[in-house]
Design a protein around this motif. Structure first.
Motif, PDB file in Angstrom:
ATOM      1  N   VAL A   1      -9.382  14.419 -43.625  1.00 13.43           N
ATOM      2  CA  VAL A   1      -9.339  13.671 -44.882  1.00 13.43           C
ATOM      3  C   VAL A   1      -9.550  12.192 -44.592  1.00 13.43           C
TER       4      VAL A   1
ATOM      5  N   ILE B   1     -13.119  15.979 -46.160  1.00 16.99           N
ATOM      6  CA  ILE B   1     -12.879  15.564 -47.544  1.00 16.99           C
ATOM      7  C   ILE B   1     -12.795  14.043 -47.582  1.00 16.99           C
TER       8      ILE B   1
ATOM      9  N   GLU C   1      -9.376   8.505 -46.241  1.00 15.03           N
ATOM     10  CA  GLU C   1      -8.798   7.798 -47.395  1.00 15.03           C
ATOM     11  C   GLU C   1      -8.633   6.333 -47.050  1.00 15.03           C
TER      12      GLU C   1
ATOM     13  N   GLY D   1     -11.688  11.092 -49.714  1.00 15.99           N
ATOM     14  CA  GLY D   1     -10.824  10.840 -50.860  1.00 15.99           C
ATOM     15  C   GLY D   1      -9.539  11.629 -50.754  1.00 15.99           C
ATOM     16  N   GLY D   2      -8.423  10.906 -50.592  1.00 14.53           N
ATOM     17  CA  GLY D   2      -7.132  11.565 -50.452  1.00 14.53           C
ATOM     18  C   GLY D   2      -6.237  11.377 -51.648  1.00 14.53           C
TER      19      GLY D   2
ATOM     20  N   ALA E   1     -14.385  13.615 -52.939  1.00 17.46           N
ATOM     21  CA  ALA E   1     -13.292  13.556 -53.917  1.00 17.46           C
ATOM     22  C   ALA E   1     -12.868  12.102 -54.063  1.00 17.46           C
ATOM     23  N   ASP E   2     -13.883  11.228 -54.078  1.00 20.94           N
ATOM     24  CA  ASP E   2     -13.633   9.784 -54.018  1.00 20.94           C
ATOM     25  C   ASP E   2     -13.929   9.065 -55.322  1.00 20.94           C
TER      26      ASP E   2
ATOM     27  N   SER F   1     -18.203   7.231 -56.446  1.00 21.92           N
ATOM     28  CA  SER F   1     -18.187   8.010 -55.212  1.00 21.92           C
ATOM     29  C   SER F   1     -19.204   7.514 -54.195  1.00 21.92           C
TER      30      SER F   1
ATOM     31  N   ILE G   1     -17.012  17.200 -48.629  1.00 23.83           N
ATOM     32  CA  ILE G   1     -16.608  17.221 -50.035  1.00 23.83           C
ATOM     33  C   ILE G   1     -16.298  15.795 -50.480  1.00 23.83           C
TER      34      ILE G   1
ATOM     35  N   GLY H   1      -8.308  15.392 -53.846  1.00 31.62           N
ATOM     36  CA  GLY H   1      -8.639  15.582 -52.441  1.00 31.62           C
ATOM     37  C   GLY H   1      -7.463  16.078 -51.620  1.00 31.62           C
TER      38      GLY H   1
ATOM     39  N   ALA I   1      -7.096  19.617 -49.681  1.00 31.12           N
ATOM     40  CA  ALA I   1      -6.820  19.623 -48.239  1.00 31.12           C
ATOM     41  C   ALA I   1      -5.616  20.502 -47.922  1.00 31.12           C
TER      42      ALA I   1
END
Length: 240
Positions: free
Chosen positions: A37, A14, A39, A16-17, A170-171, A175, A168, A21, A25
Protein backbone atom coordinates in the motif's frame (compact mmCIF):
# COMPACT_ATOMS: atom_id res chain seq x y z
CA UNK A 1 1.56 -15.51 -5.80
CA UNK A 2 4.40 -13.16 -4.92
CA UNK A 3 7.47 -14.34 -3.05
CA UNK A 4 7.16 -12.74 0.40
CA UNK A 5 10.94 -12.99 0.86
CA UNK A 6 11.57 -10.55 -2.01
CA UNK A 7 11.39 -6.92 -0.80
CA UNK A 8 9.25 -4.70 -2.98
CA UNK A 9 7.46 -7.64 -4.59
CA UNK A 10 3.71 -8.10 -4.12
CA UNK A 11 0.70 -9.71 -5.71
CA UNK A 12 -1.26 -6.46 -5.55
CA UNK A 13 -0.06 -2.87 -5.28
CA UNK A 14 -2.65 -0.39 -4.00
CA UNK A 15 -2.03 3.33 -4.41
CA UNK A 16 -4.07 5.13 -1.76
CA UNK A 17 -4.53 4.05 1.84
CA UNK A 18 -7.79 5.82 2.57
CA UNK A 19 -11.00 4.05 3.48
CA UNK A 20 -11.36 2.20 0.18
CA UNK A 21 -7.71 1.31 -0.34
CA UNK A 22 -7.17 0.23 3.26
CA UNK A 23 -10.33 -1.90 3.31
CA UNK A 24 -9.30 -3.62 0.09
CA UNK A 25 -5.77 -4.21 1.41
CA UNK A 26 -7.17 -5.80 4.56
CA UNK A 27 -9.48 -8.06 2.57
CA UNK A 28 -6.72 -9.19 0.22
CA UNK A 29 -4.24 -9.65 3.07
CA UNK A 30 -6.70 -11.82 4.99
CA UNK A 31 -7.16 -13.91 1.84
CA UNK A 32 -3.42 -14.62 1.77
CA UNK A 33 -2.27 -12.24 -0.96
CA UNK A 34 0.92 -10.22 -0.59
CA UNK A 35 -0.16 -6.57 -0.70
CA UNK A 36 1.75 -3.28 -0.84
CA UNK A 37 0.00 0.00 0.00
CA UNK A 38 1.36 3.41 -1.02
CA UNK A 39 -0.02 6.34 0.98
CA UNK A 40 1.13 9.93 1.28
CA UNK A 41 -0.05 10.57 4.85
CA UNK A 42 -0.47 8.59 8.05
CA UNK A 43 -4.04 8.63 9.42
CA UNK A 44 -4.73 11.68 11.58
CA UNK A 45 -4.42 10.89 15.30
CA UNK A 46 -7.54 10.78 17.42
CA UNK A 47 -8.32 14.11 19.14
CA UNK A 48 -7.01 13.97 22.72
CA UNK A 49 -10.20 15.27 24.30
CA UNK A 50 -12.55 13.20 22.16
CA UNK A 51 -14.82 16.23 21.83
CA UNK A 52 -13.95 17.58 18.38
CA UNK A 53 -15.44 15.93 15.30
CA UNK A 54 -14.06 15.31 11.84
CA UNK A 55 -15.90 17.36 9.20
CA UNK A 56 -15.87 14.38 6.81
CA UNK A 57 -18.23 11.58 7.80
CA UNK A 58 -19.75 8.53 6.11
CA UNK A 59 -23.07 6.76 6.54
CA UNK A 60 -22.17 3.11 7.04
CA UNK A 61 -25.00 0.74 6.17
CA UNK A 62 -25.62 -2.57 7.88
CA UNK A 63 -24.04 -4.33 4.88
CA UNK A 64 -20.89 -2.20 5.16
CA UNK A 65 -20.80 -2.91 8.90
CA UNK A 66 -20.71 -6.64 8.15
CA UNK A 67 -17.76 -6.06 5.80
CA UNK A 68 -15.84 -4.19 8.51
CA UNK A 69 -16.68 -6.95 10.99
CA UNK A 70 -15.27 -9.53 8.59
CA UNK A 71 -12.13 -7.42 8.20
CA UNK A 72 -11.67 -7.24 11.98
CA UNK A 73 -11.94 -3.43 12.08
CA UNK A 74 -15.47 -2.84 13.34
CA UNK A 75 -14.72 -3.18 17.05
CA UNK A 76 -12.07 -0.45 16.84
CA UNK A 77 -14.51 1.89 15.10
CA UNK A 78 -17.18 1.32 17.74
CA UNK A 79 -14.64 1.73 20.52
CA UNK A 80 -13.58 5.16 19.25
CA UNK A 81 -16.85 6.63 18.02
CA UNK A 82 -19.69 5.43 15.82
CA UNK A 83 -23.22 6.81 16.10
CA UNK A 84 -26.11 4.49 15.24
CA UNK A 85 -29.28 5.92 13.77
CA UNK A 86 -32.65 4.21 13.99
CA UNK A 87 -34.68 6.52 11.78
CA UNK A 88 -34.35 8.54 8.60
CA UNK A 89 -36.61 11.27 7.30
CA UNK A 90 -36.36 12.64 3.76
CA UNK A 91 -38.61 15.41 2.42
CA UNK A 92 -38.75 18.20 -0.13
CA UNK A 93 -40.99 21.07 0.97
CA UNK A 94 -42.69 22.15 4.16
CA UNK A 95 -46.05 20.73 3.10
CA UNK A 96 -44.63 17.36 2.09
CA UNK A 97 -44.97 14.28 4.27
CA UNK A 98 -41.76 12.98 2.76
CA UNK A 99 -40.42 9.48 3.27
CA UNK A 100 -39.75 7.90 6.65
CA UNK A 101 -37.61 4.87 7.42
CA UNK A 102 -37.46 3.12 10.79
CA UNK A 103 -35.19 0.25 11.81
CA UNK A 104 -38.04 -1.26 13.84
CA UNK A 105 -40.03 -1.76 10.64
CA UNK A 106 -37.38 -4.15 9.30
CA UNK A 107 -36.54 -5.80 12.61
CA UNK A 108 -33.05 -4.31 12.87
CA UNK A 109 -31.46 -2.50 15.83
CA UNK A 110 -30.49 0.40 13.56
CA UNK A 111 -30.37 1.48 9.93
CA UNK A 112 -26.64 2.09 10.07
CA UNK A 113 -23.99 4.26 11.70
CA UNK A 114 -22.55 7.69 11.05
CA UNK A 115 -18.78 7.45 11.44
CA UNK A 116 -16.07 10.03 10.89
CA UNK A 117 -13.81 9.13 7.97
CA UNK A 118 -10.73 9.51 10.14
CA UNK A 119 -12.12 6.96 12.62
CA UNK A 120 -12.68 4.46 9.80
CA UNK A 121 -9.19 4.96 8.41
CA UNK A 122 -7.50 4.62 11.82
CA UNK A 123 -9.32 1.35 12.50
CA UNK A 124 -8.42 -0.06 9.10
CA UNK A 125 -4.76 0.95 9.43
CA UNK A 126 -4.60 -0.69 12.83
CA UNK A 127 -5.89 -3.85 11.19
CA UNK A 128 -3.30 -3.60 8.39
CA UNK A 129 -0.50 -3.36 10.96
CA UNK A 130 -1.58 -6.78 12.27
CA UNK A 131 -1.45 -8.43 8.84
CA UNK A 132 2.04 -9.64 7.86
CA UNK A 133 0.86 -9.97 4.26
CA UNK A 134 0.44 -6.18 3.96
CA UNK A 135 3.41 -3.82 3.57
CA UNK A 136 2.72 -0.10 3.98
CA UNK A 137 4.84 2.55 2.27
CA UNK A 138 4.05 5.81 4.03
CA UNK A 139 4.79 8.60 3.52
CA UNK A 140 5.31 7.80 -0.14
CA UNK A 141 4.12 9.03 -3.51
CA UNK A 142 3.91 7.41 -6.91
CA UNK A 143 6.26 8.88 -9.55
CA UNK A 144 5.82 6.50 -12.48
CA UNK A 145 4.60 3.10 -13.63
CA UNK A 146 5.66 0.63 -16.30
CA UNK A 147 3.27 -2.06 -17.43
CA UNK A 148 4.74 -5.27 -18.85
CA UNK A 149 3.46 -8.73 -19.69
CA UNK A 150 4.53 -9.86 -16.20
CA UNK A 151 2.77 -7.12 -14.26
CA UNK A 152 3.52 -3.57 -13.13
CA UNK A 153 6.66 -1.85 -11.92
CA UNK A 154 6.03 1.27 -9.84
CA UNK A 155 8.65 3.90 -9.08
CA UNK A 156 8.21 6.04 -5.98
CA UNK A 157 9.34 9.65 -5.71
CA UNK A 158 11.99 8.65 -3.17
CA UNK A 159 13.55 6.24 -5.70
CA UNK A 160 12.20 2.96 -4.37
CA UNK A 161 10.85 0.48 -6.90
CA UNK A 162 7.95 -1.92 -6.31
CA UNK A 163 6.73 -4.76 -8.47
CA UNK A 164 3.29 -6.36 -8.51
CA UNK A 165 1.00 -8.42 -10.67
CA UNK A 166 -1.84 -5.91 -10.33
CA UNK A 167 -1.91 -2.16 -9.70
CA UNK A 168 -5.02 -0.63 -8.15
CA UNK A 169 -5.67 3.11 -8.01
CA UNK A 170 -7.56 4.07 -4.85
CA UNK A 171 -6.11 7.57 -4.74
CA UNK A 172 -9.17 9.75 -5.12
CA UNK A 173 -10.61 12.06 -7.73
CA UNK A 174 -7.23 13.47 -8.75
CA UNK A 175 -5.82 9.98 -9.15
CA UNK A 176 -2.14 9.82 -10.03
CA UNK A 177 -2.67 6.23 -11.18
CA UNK A 178 -5.35 7.38 -13.62
CA UNK A 179 -3.07 10.10 -14.99
CA UNK A 180 -0.09 7.76 -15.45
CA UNK A 181 -2.29 5.11 -17.07
CA UNK A 182 -3.60 7.67 -19.56
CA UNK A 183 -7.24 7.13 -18.65
CA UNK A 184 -9.30 10.07 -19.92
CA UNK A 185 -11.56 12.02 -17.57
CA UNK A 186 -14.61 14.04 -18.58
CA UNK A 187 -16.13 16.46 -16.08
CA UNK A 188 -18.95 18.98 -15.92
CA UNK A 189 -19.67 21.70 -13.41
CA UNK A 190 -22.84 21.12 -11.41
CA UNK A 191 -22.71 24.68 -10.07
CA UNK A 192 -22.87 23.38 -6.52
CA UNK A 193 -20.53 23.40 -3.56
CA UNK A 194 -20.85 21.38 -0.37
CA UNK A 195 -20.65 23.16 2.98
CA UNK A 196 -19.70 20.81 5.82
CA UNK A 197 -19.62 21.39 9.55
CA UNK A 198 -20.79 20.19 12.94
CA UNK A 199 -23.55 21.68 15.08
CA UNK A 200 -24.96 20.90 18.50
CA UNK A 201 -28.70 20.21 18.64
CA UNK A 202 -30.44 21.77 21.63
CA UNK A 203 -32.95 18.90 21.68
CA UNK A 204 -30.52 16.17 20.71
CA UNK A 205 -30.56 14.25 17.44
CA UNK A 206 -33.06 11.55 18.37
CA UNK A 207 -31.01 8.90 16.52
CA UNK A 208 -32.50 10.30 13.32
CA UNK A 209 -30.83 11.26 10.03
CA UNK A 210 -32.56 14.09 8.20
CA UNK A 211 -32.34 15.14 4.55
CA UNK A 212 -34.25 17.88 2.82
CA UNK A 213 -34.12 18.56 -0.91
CA UNK A 214 -34.03 22.33 -1.37
CA UNK A 215 -34.24 24.10 -4.77
CA UNK A 216 -30.50 24.86 -4.58
CA UNK A 217 -29.48 21.36 -3.45
CA UNK A 218 -29.89 18.80 -0.63
CA UNK A 219 -29.24 19.52 3.05
CA UNK A 220 -28.36 16.53 5.24
CA UNK A 221 -28.08 16.42 9.02
CA UNK A 222 -26.38 13.25 10.23
CA UNK A 223 -26.33 12.37 13.96
CA UNK A 224 -22.98 12.37 15.76
CA UNK A 225 -22.21 11.54 19.37
CA UNK A 226 -24.86 12.42 21.95
CA UNK A 227 -26.28 15.68 20.62
CA UNK A 228 -24.45 16.77 17.48
CA UNK A 229 -25.19 16.70 13.78
CA UNK A 230 -22.76 16.62 10.90
CA UNK A 231 -24.08 18.96 8.22
CA UNK A 232 -23.57 18.45 4.50
CA UNK A 233 -25.26 21.31 2.65
CA UNK A 234 -25.00 21.37 -1.13
CA UNK A 235 -25.93 24.72 -2.61
CA UNK A 236 -25.03 27.29 -5.26
CA UNK A 237 -21.42 28.58 -5.03
CA UNK A 238 -22.46 32.16 -4.20
CA UNK A 239 -24.74 30.93 -1.41
CA UNK A 240 -22.08 28.58 -0.09
Amino acid sequence: MADASRPGCADVLIVGGGMVGAALAAALGQAGFQVAVIEAHEPAPAPPDGASFDTRVSAISRASQHIFEHLGAWAAMRAERATPYQRMRVWEDEDSEGVRFDAADVGEPDLGHIIENSVIQRALWARLSALPEVARYCPAALAGIEVTADGVTARLEDGRVLQAGVLIGADGGRSRVRELAGIALHTRDYQQQAVVGTVRAARGHGATAWQRFLPSGPLALLPLGEDHFSIVWSTAPAHA
